[in-house]
Design an enzyme around this catalytic site. Structure first.
Site, mmCIF file in Angstrom:
data_model
loop_
_atom_site.group_PDB
_atom_site.id
_atom_site.type_symbol
_atom_site.label_atom_id
_atom_site.label_comp_id
_atom_site.label_asym_id
_atom_site.label_seq_id
_atom_site.Cartn_x
_atom_site.Cartn_y
_atom_site.Cartn_z
ATOM 1 N N LYS A 171 4.138 -5.700 3.511
ATOM 2 C CA LYS A 171 4.061 -6.511 4.729
ATOM 3 C C LYS A 171 3.836 -7.969 4.364
ATOM 4 C CE LYS A 171 2.257 -2.795 7.599
ATOM 5 N NZ LYS A 171 1.043 -2.139 8.109
ATOM 6 N N LYS A 211 2.630 4.609 1.061
ATOM 7 C CA LYS A 211 3.061 5.100 2.378
ATOM 8 C C LYS A 211 2.786 6.592 2.426
ATOM 9 C CE LYS A 211 7.124 5.151 5.389
ATOM 10 N NZ LYS A 211 7.081 6.586 5.676
ATOM 11 N N CYS A 256 30.489 41.118 5.935
ATOM 12 C CA CYS A 256 29.070 40.894 6.193
ATOM 13 C C CYS A 256 28.228 41.833 5.333
ATOM 14 C CB CYS A 256 28.783 41.132 7.673
ATOM 15 S SG CYS A 256 27.033 41.144 8.081
ATOM 16 N N GLU A 310 0.851 -1.193 0.000
ATOM 17 C CA GLU A 310 0.000 0.000 0.000
ATOM 18 C C GLU A 310 0.887 1.242 0.000
ATOM 19 O OE1 GLU A 310 -1.965 0.495 3.988
ATOM 20 O OE2 GLU A 310 -0.640 -1.190 4.452
HETATM 21 ZN ZN ZN Z 1 27.192 41.764 10.173
#
Ligand code: ZN
Length: 672
Positions: free
Chosen positions: A283, A110, A399, A108
């Site tokens: 199964k 899943k 950054c 079946e």
């Molecule tokens: Zn920064």
């Protein structure tokens, strides 16, 4: 084993927090690798290994806990036809079946849902529980009352006690509608239907569940006073007759070929199914065979989940954006020419980190293969144009949010912004850390207040906290503030004008400088300016300064490097100077308590039962003792819990006194 730890982490994200970070397929690969390692090195299997665990322990939750009468298992996975054949052959061998002997199976689809156990007594639903860790789940009885597929009363003749097991799920269409509504209302978006189903079900307030369109189907059973049938198919059909839905794709087949044929049928139907599935479950049909086959660890030998491969598509990587997280981590996100992958339009992929970009060799403009599995964030799995002569992508060394230098510490893959306190992406988090209990410990300045004051522009840097007294009238004008509360807040801030230098240092949130490290540093330098001078000299290449720092017990090169990076940033120096213009920490001296262990070196070993290792070390420090990690001739005392091994032996050889945890507690208590 690092692998086991990684699996545990992703397990927690998936099961307890409904917030997966990796694809289901990546997760399955981790688990598979772990299983292979354990098979090769059985003596290395850890008691906390994921192979011994099903799902995740129930998280701190307002829902009460339920112990399952019969453990809820999970399934072993297969990814190829070959593995399915191997499984069938293993089952035959185990049962000692002749090659021609009949061996039927059920198959079946899943469904990608949330496992649930429904306990019926005399046909009436008495309790519904989530899987949890397989042994203890959460009580969701009130919640499932709002799932239309789950009858409160079963029809026909039902055993006295019968626990139906199945999946609670959300249909694709309902998931899309829910997310659209969430977006409109500013609510949390769910990563996939499974998370939406889990988040909707696990609600303290069941009326939230009622508003969500959840569905259910049954695929098995747990405790039962009587099992109404001799095969999986018979019992599943009985459950269906009682009024519970089962998969429309549920079939009985005769052999491995039948399993694989049904797998292909389901795979072909998958895009048009109204719900998400991630494989096909097989199964062994005969229940007496299931009984004999039993289970290995968490998984029954008589069942197997045949997973679908991940879905892939080709597109162009248009650009790479850098996002800065709360801790300063720079995360690259790939922007794609929109492409349909498994029925979903994908425009973003995670590129994880600098190393991943280098590994793939991707640059904006490259043709890439994108993979999506389990509906979590898609990723690039292949670069089709890496051989084309174009310069490699340069990961930013500054950054994008604040312009500070961005660096990766030695041995780490993540690049982080060193802007710390001045980086807008990190500022509120750092402010919260600065006032937290382990740092300046300012009462009345909670997270919400910081967010609010920050949004008003009153807290550009930590030093601004000490200038809030000039805003007394402004604060009072805000909703929820009264004379008394403003008074209290300003008083608790003023009470920190002469802060503990180690706490202040810790509060700055310098990488690798935790509370203990901050104390170690201050015990040596006593004054903050002396520490700064040494760190700056070390950064400038002064070997003596670096040696002075690393000679301090507990200080390694990572700390020295982090300190150097911190003071190298002009912004950080400004923030530092600004704070020290507002507060004056007294000279840092360790007050040595008059205790039996003052001045001695203590080693903790084994499992401590009443306290954590960190707490034990803190106790030792408070008593004027030094906590060390290893036993040597310099050790004065060993505190040993159960399971302590070689360290006790060594202590005995060296003639060092060894006491248990209770005796240690007595020393702590006698020192007051
Ligand atoms: Zn920064």
């Amino acid at each position: 084993m690092r692998l086991a730890k990684a699996i545990a982490k992703h397990n927690r994200l998936y099961h307890a927090e409904d917030a997966p970070e990796i694809t289901d397929q990546e997760y399955d690969a981790l688990v598979k690798r772990n299983a292979e390692l354990e098979a090769a090195f059985p003596h290395l299997v850890r008691s906390d290994s994921p192979s011994q665990d099903v799902g995740h322990a129930v998280a701190a939750s307002p829902l009460s806990k339920v112990t399952h009468a019969v453990r809820m298992m999970s399934l072993d996975n297969a990814f190829s036809a070959e593995e399915v054949h191997e499984w069938v052959a293993r089952v035959r061998r185990f049962l000692a079946l002749h090659e021609k002997a009949p061996l039927g199976f059920t198959a079946e689809d899943k469904i990608d849902g949330l496992s649930c156990s429904l306990r019926y007594e005399n046909g009436a639903l008495v309790r519904a529980a989530t899987r949890g860790d397989g042994q203890v789940g959460e009580d969701v009885t009130a919640n499932v009352a709002h799932v239309a597929d789950i009858p409160q009363q079963l029809a026909g003749s039902v055993p006295d006690v019968f626990e139906v097991r199945g999946e609670i799920y959300m249909a694709k269409e309902d998931f899309a509608a829910l997310n659209a509504a969430q977006q409109k209302g500013g609510g949390k978006l769910f990563a996939n239907p499974r998370n939406a189903a889990a988040g909707s079900l696990r609600q303290k307030d069941a009326s939230v569940t009622a508003a969500r369109p959840l569905k259910f189907w049954a695929h098995g059973w747990g405790a039962a006073s009587e099992v109404p049938g001799a095969t999986q198919e018979e019992v599943v059909r009985r459950i269906e007759e009682w009024g519970l839905p089962v998969s429309p794709q549920f079939r009985r087949v005769d052999d491995a070929e039948g399993l694989l044929a049904h797998y292909e049928t389901i795979a072909a139907a998958r895009p048009d199914l109204p719900y998400e599935i991630d494989g096909v479950v097989y199964k062994v049909d005969r229940l007496d065979y299931q009984q004999r086959l039993g289970a290995v660890g968490k998984a029954p030998r008589w069942a197997l989940a045949h997973k679908f491969p991940a879905e892939r598509a080709e597109t162009t990587l248009e650009s790479i954006d850098i996002q800065v997280g709360r801790t300063g981590k720079l995360t690259p996100v790939g922007r794609l020419a929109p492409v349909l992958v498994g029925g979903v339009t994908v425009t973003n992929v995670t590129l994880h980190n600098r190393d991943e970009i280098a590994r793939l060799g991707v640059r904006p403009g490259d043709r890439v293969v994108v993979q999506r599995a389990g509906d979590v964030i898609p990723q690039v799995v292949e670069n089709l144009t890496r051989e084309e002569k174009r310069p490699p992508y340069r990961f930013p060394d500054h950054c994008p949010e604040c312009g500070s230098e961005a660096v990766a510490a030695e041995g780490e893959v993540d690049v982080r912004c060193t802007g710390g306190l001045i980086c807008p992406a990190q500022r509120t988090e750092r402010l919260k850390h600065f006032v937290s209990r382990g740092a300046l410990d300012i009462d009345g300045l909670g997270e919400k207040t910081i967010d609010q004051f920050f949004a008003l522009g009153w807290l550009e840097s930590p030093a601004d906290i000490f200038r809030l007294k000039q805003r007394r009238a402004d604060i009072l004008a805000l909703e929820g503030w009264k004379d008394k509360s403003v008074e209290n807040l300003l008083a608790s801030i003023e009470a920190r004008r002469a802060p503990d230098a180690a706490r202040l240092l810790f509060g700055l949130g310098i990488r690798h400088v935790g509370a203990v490290t901050a104390r170690d540093l201050m015990k040596h330098f006593h004054e903050l300016p002396a520490l700064r001078k040494a760190a700056e000299k070390a950064r400038a290449g002064d070997g003596d300064a670096a040696a002075e720092l690393t000679a301090i017990d507990g200080i390694g090169s990572a700390v020295v490097e982090a300190l150097g990076d911190f003071f190298h940033e002009e912004h950080n120096r400004d923030v530092w100077d600004d704070i020290l213009s507002e507060v004056s920490p007294p000279r840092y001296e360790v007050e040595t308590k008059d205790s039996a262990v003052a001045g001695k070196t203590v080693v903790f070993t084994g499992k401590l039962e009443t306290m954590s290792r960190d707490e034990a070390k803190a106790q030792a420090e408070r008593l004027g003792a030094k906590a060390s990690g290893s036993v040597s001739a310099k050790t004065d005392l060993v505190v040993a819990g159960p399971g302590a091994g070689s360290k006790i032996k060594k202590a005995a050889e060296l003639g060092i006194e060894t006491i248990d945890e209770a005796a240690w507690a007595a020393i702590v208590n006698s020192a007051g």
